[in-house]
Design a protein around this motif. Sequence first.
Motif, short mmCIF file in Angstrom:
data_model
loop_
_atom_site.label_atom_id
_atom_site.label_comp_id
_atom_site.label_asym_id
_atom_site.label_seq_id
_atom_site.Cartn_x
_atom_site.Cartn_y
_atom_site.Cartn_z
N ALA A 39 0.84 -1.21 0.00
CA ALA A 39 0.00 0.00 0.00
C ALA A 39 0.87 1.25 0.00
O ALA A 39 0.56 2.23 -0.70
CB ALA A 39 -0.93 -0.01 1.21
N ARG A 40 1.95 1.24 0.77
CA ARG A 40 2.85 2.40 0.81
C ARG A 40 3.46 2.67 -0.57
O ARG A 40 3.53 3.81 -1.02
CB ARG A 40 3.94 2.18 1.85
CG ARG A 40 4.89 3.37 1.96
CD ARG A 40 5.91 3.21 3.09
NE ARG A 40 5.22 3.38 4.37
CZ ARG A 40 5.02 2.41 5.25
NH1 ARG A 40 5.47 1.19 5.03
NH2 ARG A 40 4.39 2.66 6.37
N ALA A 41 3.86 1.62 -1.25
CA ALA A 41 4.45 1.78 -2.58
C ALA A 41 3.44 2.37 -3.56
O ALA A 41 3.78 3.26 -4.35
CB ALA A 41 4.97 0.44 -3.09
N ARG A 42 2.21 1.88 -3.53
CA ARG A 42 1.18 2.42 -4.44
C ARG A 42 0.84 3.87 -4.08
O ARG A 42 0.67 4.71 -4.94
CB ARG A 42 -0.11 1.58 -4.39
CG ARG A 42 0.02 0.12 -4.82
CD ARG A 42 0.46 -0.11 -6.27
NE ARG A 42 1.85 0.00 -6.55
CZ ARG A 42 2.81 -0.88 -6.26
NH1 ARG A 42 2.53 -1.98 -5.64
NH2 ARG A 42 4.06 -0.66 -6.59
N ARG A 43 0.74 4.18 -2.78
CA ARG A 43 0.46 5.55 -2.35
C ARG A 43 1.58 6.48 -2.79
O ARG A 43 1.34 7.59 -3.27
CB ARG A 43 0.31 5.60 -0.83
CG ARG A 43 -0.08 7.00 -0.35
CD ARG A 43 0.36 7.30 1.03
NE ARG A 43 1.79 7.10 1.18
CZ ARG A 43 2.41 7.11 2.33
NH1 ARG A 43 1.74 7.27 3.44
NH2 ARG A 43 3.72 6.94 2.40
N ASP A 44 2.83 6.02 -2.68
CA ASP A 44 3.98 6.83 -3.08
C ASP A 44 4.00 7.09 -4.59
O ASP A 44 4.62 8.04 -5.05
CB ASP A 44 5.29 6.18 -2.64
CG ASP A 44 5.47 6.21 -1.12
OD1 ASP A 44 4.70 6.93 -0.43
OD2 ASP A 44 6.37 5.51 -0.62
N GLU A 45 3.31 6.23 -5.36
CA GLU A 45 3.16 6.45 -6.80
C GLU A 45 2.06 7.46 -7.09
O GLU A 45 1.81 7.81 -8.24
CB GLU A 45 2.82 5.14 -7.51
CG GLU A 45 3.95 4.14 -7.52
CD GLU A 45 3.53 2.80 -8.12
OE1 GLU A 45 2.42 2.71 -8.71
OE2 GLU A 45 4.30 1.84 -8.00
#
Length: 86
Positions: A39-45
């Motif tokens: 989720a953090r990786a997708r949010r950072d995108e």
Amino acid sequence: MSPTWYVTFEVQRRGILPRQRSPRETKTFETEHEAKLFARARRDEGLAVFAGTINPYRPKRLIPSSGINEWLADEQDSAADASDAD
């Protein structure tokens, strides 16, 4: 071990598709930690993200996109507490 968490995120549209597709995609995870990393990786995108537990897992959790930052911060706080204890 079966998956107990899911993360749903918006899909970036690319090119012209021959048929209508869902603007969202969902992935499942065995642990909350794995779900948070994803989720953090997708949010950072810059994507809209929400998460939760898969039925019949108890206690039921639903993290709306407005609560994702707080949910992710919980992991960072607990990691900081663990390193302070060393």
